[in-house]
Design a protein around this motif. Structure first.
Motif, PDB file in Angstrom:
ATOM      1  N   MET A   1       0.397  -0.702  -0.009  1.00 33.68           N
ATOM      2  CA  MET A   1       0.058  -0.490  -0.320  1.00 33.68           C
ATOM      3  C   MET A   1       0.773   1.404  -0.215  1.00 33.68           C
ATOM      4  O   MET A   1       0.106   2.191   0.000  1.00 33.68           O
ATOM      5  N   LEU A   2       2.065   1.550   0.246  1.00 38.65           N
ATOM      6  CA  LEU A   2       3.394   2.119   0.261  1.00 38.65           C
ATOM      7  C   LEU A   2       3.558   2.437  -0.737  1.00 38.65           C
ATOM      8  O   LEU A   2       3.966   1.653  -2.131  1.00 38.65           O
ATOM      9  N   TYR A   3       3.153   4.530  -1.647  1.00 38.54           N
ATOM     10  CA  TYR A   3       3.830   4.681  -3.176  1.00 38.54           C
ATOM     11  C   TYR A   3       4.787   5.528  -2.848  1.00 38.54           C
ATOM     12  O   TYR A   3       4.351   7.224  -2.003  1.00 38.54           O
ATOM     13  N   ASP A   4       5.651   5.310  -3.723  1.00 41.06           N
ATOM     14  CA  ASP A   4       6.178   6.323  -3.929  1.00 41.06           C
ATOM     15  C   ASP A   4       5.744   7.828  -4.805  1.00 41.06           C
ATOM     16  O   ASP A   4       4.977   6.864  -5.217  1.00 41.06           O
ATOM     17  N   THR A   5       6.585   8.836  -4.595  1.00 37.22           N
ATOM     18  CA  THR A   5       5.149  10.094  -5.383  1.00 37.22           C
ATOM     19  C   THR A   5       6.394  10.591  -6.403  1.00 37.22           C
ATOM     20  O   THR A   5       6.442  11.760  -6.557  1.00 37.22           O
TER      21      THR A   5
END
Length: 248
Positions: A142-146
């Motif tokens: 669920m962790l996405y780089d921005t």
């Protein structure tokens, strides 16, 4: 925690148009000025928007003064269209100006999510609601780089059950998620992009898991009565104050 005296956050009010360890994945791609503008993100460098940047830096500094450890900040708009997502996004970005700190932005507005669209993130693996619905889901997915170093996003996701349940925010799994995300890294500051404070109990429920609450009022949109009613939903000991915002 002592409340911050924000009788008037003038700098921002006038300018802000305002149960397992989590594996850290940090992006290293710096966005161009044009990409920052496309995402409605304040710039890192000096320029025409320097006063706006400094306004957010001042707000960040005041929040950091409230505690010695990393903390969870709920950014709640008074009503839809007040610009809460804009303030939450840029406040999180401002934390990353310090290379010793990282930030995590969580889109908790499950009915009207916007952060993945604003930040041009392809939330192909789902997001918060998917994690809360699926006991086998892993936080890492669920962790996405921005594109901004040391800033990650957990998007709202899309419910597989159709109707989004408010009770997600009262669940043990939600509390466990936040505890795990915060305890995994001492330099991680978490920002919850909240649903509106008026009209539903979601923001109040989320505030129970936050250390500090920032209320965002739409400049010329929300009345003094609206702001007072919204502020009344939160623990005075957590309430940091009101940011008047001109950006949707």
């Amino acid at each position: 925690m002592n409340a911050i005296d924000y009788s008037a956050v003038d700098a921002v009010a006038d300018l802000a148009g305002a149960g397992r360890d989590v594996v850290r994945r940090t992006g290293s791609t710096a966005l161009t000025p044009a990409q920052l503008d496309d995402r409605a993100i304040i710039p890192y460098a000096d320029g025409a928007n320097r006063r706006l940047v400094d306004a957010f830096r001042e707000l960040r500094t005041r929040l950091l003064a409230t505690a010695s450890d990393n903390f969870i900040t709920l950014v709640a708009p008074v009503s839809a269209g007040s610009g809460g997502s804009y303030v939450a996004r840029n406040l999180a970005v401002t934390l990353t100006f310090d290379p010793t700190k990282s930030a995590l932005l969580i889109d908790c507005n499950l009915r009207r999510p916007s952060q993945h669209q604003s930040m041009r993130v392809d939330a192909c693996n789902g997001g918060l609601v998917n994690y809360l619905e699926d006991p086998d889901a892993e936080v890492e997915s669920m962790l996405y780089d921005t594109g901004i170093p040391r800033l990650q996003l957990i998007p709202a996701g899309r419910s597989r059950q159709g109707e989004v349940e408010t009770e997600y925010f009262a669940s043990f799994r939600m509390r466990l998620l936040l505890d795990s995300l915060r305890s995994s890294y001492a330099d991680r500051y978490i920002f919850l992009d909240s649903p509106p404070a008026l009209g539903a109990p979601d923001a109040r429920m989320l505030s129970e898991m936050a250390d500090v609450v920032v209320l965002v009022a739409g400049y010329g949109r929300n009345t003094a009565a609206d702001i007072a009613a919204a502020a009344g939903n939160f623990d005075p000991g957590k309430f940091a104050g009101v940011v008047f915002n001109e950006n949707a």
